[in-house]
Design a protein around this motif. Sequence first.
Motif, short mmCIF file in Angstrom:
data_model
loop_
_atom_site.label_atom_id
_atom_site.label_comp_id
_atom_site.label_asym_id
_atom_site.label_seq_id
_atom_site.Cartn_x
_atom_site.Cartn_y
_atom_site.Cartn_z
N ALA A 516 0.83 -1.21 0.00
CA ALA A 516 0.00 0.00 0.00
C ALA A 516 0.86 1.26 0.00
O ALA A 516 0.57 2.22 -0.71
N LEU A 517 1.95 1.27 0.78
CA LEU A 517 2.84 2.42 0.79
C LEU A 517 3.53 2.59 -0.56
O LEU A 517 3.69 3.72 -1.05
N PHE A 518 3.94 1.49 -1.18
CA PHE A 518 4.54 1.58 -2.51
C PHE A 518 3.54 2.10 -3.53
O PHE A 518 3.88 2.90 -4.41
N PHE A 519 2.29 1.66 -3.39
CA PHE A 519 1.25 2.13 -4.30
C PHE A 519 1.03 3.63 -4.15
O PHE A 519 0.91 4.36 -5.15
N VAL A 520 0.97 4.11 -2.91
CA VAL A 520 0.76 5.53 -2.68
C VAL A 520 1.91 6.35 -3.27
O VAL A 520 1.70 7.36 -3.97
N GLY A 521 3.15 5.93 -3.02
CA GLY A 521 4.29 6.68 -3.52
C GLY A 521 4.36 6.72 -5.03
O GLY A 521 4.64 7.76 -5.63
N SER A 522 4.09 5.59 -5.69
CA SER A 522 4.18 5.53 -7.15
C SER A 522 3.04 6.27 -7.82
O SER A 522 3.25 7.03 -8.77
N MET A 523 1.81 6.06 -7.35
CA MET A 523 0.66 6.71 -8.00
C MET A 523 0.68 8.22 -7.80
O MET A 523 0.40 8.98 -8.73
N TYR A 524 1.02 8.68 -6.60
CA TYR A 524 1.05 10.12 -6.37
C TYR A 524 2.19 10.79 -7.12
O TYR A 524 2.12 11.98 -7.41
N CYS A 555 -5.78 18.73 -2.18
CA CYS A 555 -6.78 17.80 -1.65
C CYS A 555 -6.26 16.37 -1.65
O CYS A 555 -6.48 15.61 -0.69
N ARG A 556 -5.57 15.98 -2.70
CA ARG A 556 -5.06 14.60 -2.75
C ARG A 556 -3.91 14.39 -1.78
O ARG A 556 -3.74 13.29 -1.25
N LEU A 557 -3.12 15.42 -1.54
CA LEU A 557 -2.03 15.27 -0.58
C LEU A 557 -2.53 15.24 0.85
O LEU A 557 -1.77 14.87 1.76
N TRP A 558 -3.79 15.62 1.09
CA TRP A 558 -4.32 15.58 2.45
C TRP A 558 -4.36 14.15 2.98
O TRP A 558 -4.06 13.93 4.16
N PHE A 559 -4.68 13.18 2.13
CA PHE A 559 -4.80 11.79 2.59
C PHE A 559 -3.44 11.21 3.00
O PHE A 559 -3.32 10.66 4.10
N PRO A 560 -2.38 11.27 2.16
CA PRO A 560 -1.09 10.73 2.64
C PRO A 560 -0.53 11.50 3.82
O PRO A 560 0.14 10.92 4.68
N PHE A 561 -0.80 12.81 3.90
CA PHE A 561 -0.30 13.56 5.04
C PHE A 561 -1.02 13.15 6.32
O PHE A 561 -0.41 13.13 7.40
N TYR A 562 -2.30 12.82 6.24
CA TYR A 562 -3.03 12.40 7.43
C TYR A 562 -2.47 11.09 7.97
O TYR A 562 -2.32 10.92 9.18
N PHE A 563 -2.17 10.15 7.07
CA PHE A 563 -1.74 8.82 7.53
C PHE A 563 -0.23 8.73 7.71
O PHE A 563 0.22 7.94 8.55
N LEU A 564 0.56 9.48 6.96
CA LEU A 564 2.01 9.31 6.99
C LEU A 564 2.74 10.44 7.70
O LEU A 564 3.95 10.36 7.87
N ALA A 565 2.03 11.49 8.07
CA ALA A 565 2.67 12.57 8.82
C ALA A 565 1.98 12.84 10.15
O ALA A 565 2.47 13.65 10.93
N ASN A 566 0.86 12.16 10.40
CA ASN A 566 0.09 12.35 11.63
C ASN A 566 0.18 11.08 12.46
O ASN A 566 -0.31 10.02 12.05
N SER A 567 0.80 11.17 13.61
CA SER A 567 0.97 9.98 14.46
C SER A 567 -0.34 9.53 15.10
O SER A 567 -0.44 8.39 15.56
N ALA A 568 -1.36 10.40 15.14
CA ALA A 568 -2.63 10.06 15.77
C ALA A 568 -3.67 9.69 14.72
O ALA A 568 -4.86 9.98 14.90
N ASN A 569 -3.26 9.04 13.63
CA ASN A 569 -4.22 8.65 12.61
C ASN A 569 -5.01 7.43 13.06
O ASN A 569 -4.62 6.72 13.99
N VAL A 570 -6.12 7.17 12.40
CA VAL A 570 -7.04 6.13 12.84
C VAL A 570 -6.48 4.73 12.61
O VAL A 570 -6.91 3.77 13.26
N LEU A 571 -5.55 4.57 11.69
CA LEU A 571 -4.98 3.25 11.40
C LEU A 571 -3.67 3.01 12.13
O LEU A 571 -3.05 1.96 11.94
N ASP A 572 -3.22 3.98 12.92
CA ASP A 572 -1.98 3.85 13.69
C ASP A 572 -0.79 3.54 12.78
O ASP A 572 0.07 2.71 13.10
N VAL A 573 -0.73 4.20 11.64
CA VAL A 573 0.39 4.06 10.72
C VAL A 573 1.54 4.92 11.22
O VAL A 573 1.35 6.09 11.58
N GLU A 574 2.73 4.35 11.23
CA GLU A 574 3.89 5.10 11.69
C GLU A 574 4.21 6.22 10.69
O GLU A 574 4.13 6.02 9.48
N PRO A 575 4.58 7.41 11.18
CA PRO A 575 4.92 8.51 10.27
C PRO A 575 6.11 8.16 9.39
O PRO A 575 7.04 7.46 9.80
#
Length: 704
Positions: A516-524, A555-575
């Motif tokens: 999923a992280l590889f997909f986000v990096g390549s598609m974005y 708007c599209r960068l809001w989603f990766p920033f929420y999960f990959l730059a926010n330590s308090a995200n709902v999925l507990d993904v590490e920044p």
Amino acid sequence: MDRDDETENVQIVTRPQLQQRSSIPSFVIIIFMLFLLTNHSGDEYLARNHHHDVLRSLTYRLSNFTNWMNGSDTNFSMPERNPSLRPLVESHMTLGSPLDPSSASYFPNITGFIRGEIDFYNITLPSLNDTQAPWASYAQSYMANTNASEVVNYLGTQDWKTTRKMAWSVVDRAVVDQGVANKMAVAHGRIDFPDNEMRLEFEGVHFITNGSIYGFAEPPGRHIDIRYLPAIVPEESQNETARVVQYELQSRIDKVKTMIDNGVVEQESSEVYAQIEPSPVSEELMNEVESELQSPTGKWTPTILPPRFNGVLLSRECGMLYRFQHAEGLRTPSFFRRVTNYGSLSGLVSLIMLALLSRHIDRTHSPAALQRLSAWTFYTQAIVDAVSLAAHITFAILAHGRPSLALIAPAFASCVIFSIEAHHATLINQVQSPGDAPNTILPAPRPPQQPPQNNASDAETAQPADDPQTPPPLTARSFLSALARNLYSDPQARIWIGILLCLTFVVRAIVSPSLALFFVGSMYSLFWLPQIVRSVRCGRSSSLSAEYLIGMSICRLWFPFYFLANSANVLDVEPRRWVYSLAAFVLFQVGVVLLQKSLGPMFFLPRRFATAQIYDYHPPMPSNMHDPEAPDQPLGDCSICMEVIHVKDSKQLQQVTGGLLQNVGVKKNYSVAPCHHIFHTECLEKWLAVKNICPQCRRPLPPL
């Protein structure tokens, strides 16, 4: 027929005529492959048999455990207590005791998620000989009579020292009226170690009055026998723990049809000891807060800090000890509230993207504007929205209750955006494909000729001529070539195969975090890059507005920033720090696309590479096409406005640079199409804004 006649009977077409193919075979293949992907009849049969085995096993264990409690003959025996176990645990943490209910209390329900840092200690005998820690003597006594070779086999090749973080998911269920004087709860869940991707299943008991937790942890597939829980709790609570275990076994037997067990292998388990830190809130107020969290009524309650935990995970067979201190807990109601907030913000961002996309399509609906766009830019965004749709739907299914309703909004918006972007990309491809297709020369059909009159004897003796319509014998090479040509020429086949590949990849991307992280990096990274390449190849800037480029990127960068730059995200993904580089690269592409409009599509290329194969609609006219002495030099009539085309009507183009008015070129009044038809430039520009074909011969035209 001679060579000149053959040349005359040749016609030029823009692409060969393809036979209309039915989509039924492709549809049947896709349905069959989806059936193979989603068929679980064999798993359901195995699960039913497994449930029957679990039912027999639980019934047998409950019978033996009940006989042991009653002092009857039984095959069950409780293991002896290790006298060094409790001192070893208390040297790393302090077990709780009852508090004054008027000034402090413990959280009565710990259902939720616990996150914290952990410390690793090697308690094997060779390592303890070199340790001067005050608890080393307790550890040596605890690890006495252990086989060092067996410990090495249990440890395996996993590097346990690299584990520095712990994620503990707990479900706490209180036991009421089972002959238990103290308030107790049955706790179960799992413990994840993100550093080495290890997971342990957890089963234990929670003493609500003193905030202590005792339990066992095992890797998935190794059964945890909760009948041994009385052996690790304090001696004064052993009988009450046994009654709670008996109640839990009976409850599992009643619900065995909806449970999935992990096998029946008996192994020594890792022991877990945890302690909730007291909260400076009275017990009465704590109960009010708990009641409002479980059944909200709108009543005001004070804000209480989240619970914190101290604990020890101890394994004698592996010779290791993990300790965590001040691990922060996120209770399930708070987590659901966080999911609701995320769903609301995501829905708002998705609606903004939908509005930007709608405004963009309204501006670029003409063929002239579509010629300047890249279909791959919108295909890439459509794939990202398809993943967003699948992820939000899956999250909504897993999040029961009110949070799932908040996740429906971004899922629905992603579905609408996906369908619009896919349709827009297909339209771009349809507009650009006739102009991009190479011209093919096909001979004109010849008139049928009368066969020579032959007698019967000549017909019988004549050798059959080779039939030019008979295809050559099928070989492996010709089959692959035919398949490649079919995929290249048949858009339906490409669409079906693309859908299948995207569906498979989307499923894998959601399940696998690394993928999923590889997909986000390549598609974005590929949002605007195809548009830059398209502008360079065509020699014309894009028709994307600055509003769409900047707004959609943010708007599209809001989603990766929420999960990959926010330590308090709902999925507990590490920044991840590389998310900032990803955002910089996306914004850099936006800047390049905007600069291509003002500085030219090839401004960043060296001069020797800044050449594009662009058709010239304004070639110089030879002098013999008109009378040089005539005051008016007509080139013919424009088939669009039906008026005469004059060369002298060309206009001098000017622009202001540094406050000075400079001449930059001449806009010629005439435009010559590739099919050699001549039109007014302004007339052809208006025509190409509606259709990209020649008004006379209906052949596709390149952008003007």
